[in-house]
Design a protein around this motif. Structure first.
Motif, PDB file in Angstrom:
ATOM      1  N   LEU A 158      -2.666   2.779   3.510  1.00  0.00           N
ATOM      2  CA  LEU A 158      -2.323   1.471   2.943  1.00  0.00           C
ATOM      3  C   LEU A 158      -2.711   1.410   1.467  1.00  0.00           C
ATOM      4  N   THR A 164       5.453  -1.622  -2.211  1.00  0.00           N
ATOM      5  CA  THR A 164       4.773  -2.862  -2.583  1.00  0.00           C
ATOM      6  C   THR A 164       4.340  -3.518  -1.279  1.00  0.00           C
ATOM      7  N   LEU A 165       3.033  -3.680  -1.127  1.00  0.00           N
ATOM      8  CA  LEU A 165       2.516  -4.261   0.123  1.00  0.00           C
ATOM      9  C   LEU A 165       1.996  -5.671  -0.148  1.00  0.00           C
ATOM     10  N   MET A 166       2.360  -6.577   0.725  1.00  0.00           N
ATOM     11  CA  MET A 166       1.840  -7.948   0.622  1.00  0.00           C
ATOM     12  C   MET A 166       1.336  -8.389   1.978  1.00  0.00           C
ATOM     13  N   SER A 167       0.292  -9.186   1.982  1.00  0.00           N
ATOM     14  CA  SER A 167      -0.105  -9.727   3.282  1.00  0.00           C
ATOM     15  C   SER A 167       0.146 -11.222   3.317  1.00  0.00           C
ATOM     16  N   THR A 183      -6.105  -4.175   0.976  1.00  0.00           N
ATOM     17  CA  THR A 183      -5.389  -2.948   0.552  1.00  0.00           C
ATOM     18  C   THR A 183      -4.037  -3.319  -0.066  1.00  0.00           C
ATOM     19  N   CYS A 184      -3.599  -4.552   0.173  1.00  0.00           N
ATOM     20  CA  CYS A 184      -2.257  -4.939  -0.284  1.00  0.00           C
ATOM     21  C   CYS A 184      -2.254  -5.250  -1.785  1.00  0.00           C
ATOM     22  N   ASP A 185      -1.061  -5.280  -2.342  1.00  0.00           N
ATOM     23  CA  ASP A 185      -0.916  -5.583  -3.765  1.00  0.00           C
ATOM     24  C   ASP A 185      -1.012  -7.082  -4.027  1.00  0.00           C
ATOM     25  N   ARG A 187      -1.819 -11.082  -1.835  1.00  0.00           N
ATOM     26  CA  ARG A 187      -2.199 -11.765  -0.591  1.00  0.00           C
ATOM     27  C   ARG A 187      -1.885 -13.251  -0.661  1.00  0.00           C
TER      28      ARG A 187
END
Ligand SMILES: CCCCCCCCCC/C=C/CC(=O)SCCNC(=O)CCNC(=O)[C@H](O)C(C)(C)COP(=O)(O)OP(=O)(O)OC[C@H]1O[C@@H](n2cnc3c(N)ncnc32)[C@H](O)[C@@H]1OP(=O)(O)O
Length: 325
Positions: A158, A164-167, A183-185, A187
């Motif tokens: 992660l 591109t990671l979003m939570s 770990t996300c870009d 939140r």
């Protein structure tokens, strides 16, 4: 003929791949392992976004099976060149007619909340309860080592993801739940004071590993992390925003739409420059674990095996079991 082809392709899609089921649903696509549902949005040939929904009842704890399925799903998305963004969220919804079964019943199935048909249900309002305490309690050192390797693997995948990671944090997010988020870009958290987020390990009598501490420091800064880690602070949304654990707090029913609109802005940035920048910011932190992964596994296995730590975990589990409300 066309109808027959469509029917045949539906049958093939539903026949399942090696990794899980894959279905065609209203133009969108989805695949699912038992504990992670992945839905992709966007037209074929265009940039698509995937939503990874956790559904590991009752509380989306990061069991070994869940971690394995999570990594497999993420890998599939990394390998799909049309996917550029992924949203992590919980499948837990407010549902009626739920009955919590007796706390004296011990197996995973029995611990879960069920509906009146006896089907397993997520408890509502939980993003993830973090690492599965039952993977860290009453097992043998080999199991602890295997489990920790899987935890490290998910974090590394992660943290270093080129996507591109979003939570979209739609529930409580303690400890390992917070790990997934940070770990996300980006939140986005639901504005519900019942939901809290943070690294509360010290309250359980355990210690966050150095790489998670580093991730926290990189997110909220050294002084805030030092204080929050020692106190095991679980921040409600407004405080989480103030300290920087989350980037935005929005009404609960807008979490998904808001995350999609922020994602669209991020995806307007060229991938290569965004990815190189992300790597530049994160590589040293990840390398720090990569170069001492085995030692970290051994440290964890021996730390968690200690009688005093097992006793703390036992007490914490009992407290959870007997808590009111
Ligand atoms: C010096 C050397 C150092 C070496 C390195 C050492 C490293 C050690 C690192 C350890 C890192 C740990 C990170 C973690 O993630 S630890 C897990 C922390 N998680 C928590 O503290 C969350 C605990 N849970 C809750 O607070 C609540 O359950 C909830 C998530 C807010 C939900 O509340 P709700 O009221 O809806 O539900 P219940 O509390 O009734 O829970 C339902 C049942 O689920 C069980 N449960 C809850 N959380 C977990 C969990 N994390 N793992 C396993 N099981 C969990 C709970 O016991 C209930 O079970 P029951 O129905 O049988 O009572």
């Amino acid at each position: 003929m066309a109808m027959a082809l469509r029917a045949a392709s539906r049958v093939l899609l539903r026949a399942g791949s090696r990794l899980g089921r894959r279905e065609a649903v209203d133009g969108a696509r989805r695949f699912a392992n038992k504990r992670v549902l992945v839905e992709t949005e966007g037209a074929a040939g265009a940039t698509r976004i995937a939503v990874m929904k956790f559904r590991n009842p009752p509380v989306n704890s990061l069991s070994l099976d869940f971690l394995t399925e999570f990594v497999i799903s993420l890998e599939k998305l990394e390998n799909d060149k049309s996917i550029r963004g992924v949203i992590l969220t919980s499948d837990s919804l407010k549902r009626g007619n739920q009955t919590k079964v007796a706390a004296t019943e011990k197996t995973e199935e029995k611990r879960a909340t069920r509906d009146h048909g006896g089907r397993l249900q997520e408890r509502p309002g939980i993003f993830s309860a973090g690492l599965d305490l039952l993977e860290m309690y009453g097992r043998n050192p080999a199991h602890y080592a295997e489990y920790w390797k899987a935890v490290q693997e998910l974090w590394l995948r992660l943290y270093l993801s080129s996507l591109t990671l979003m939570s979209a944090i739609n529930g409580a997010s303690p400890a390992g739940g917070c790990l997934l988020a940070i770990t996300c870009d980006y939140r986005i958290m639901a504005d519900n004071p019942k939901y809290t987020i943070g690294l509360n390990e010290s309250l359980l009598g355990i210690v966050a590993p150095f790489w998670l501490k580093d991730n926290y420091v990189n997110t909220i800064g050294h002084r805030a992390a030092e204080r929050a880690l020692q106190l095991g602070t679980l921040f409600p949304p407004a405080e989480a925003l103030k300290v920087g654990v989350v980037d935005e707090v929005v009404p609960e029913d807008q979490v998904h739409s808001k995350t999609l609109s922020v994602m669209a802005k991020w995806l307007a940035i060229p991938d290569h420059s965004r990815q190189l920048t992300k790597t530049m910011m994160r590589k040293a932190t990840a390398d720090n674990l990569i170069k001492q992964r085995e030692a970290d596994i051994q440290n964890f296995a021996s730390f968690i095996s200690r009688d005093s730590i097992q006793k703390s975990l036992h007490m914490y589990l009992e407290k959870l079991k007997h808590k009111k409300g």
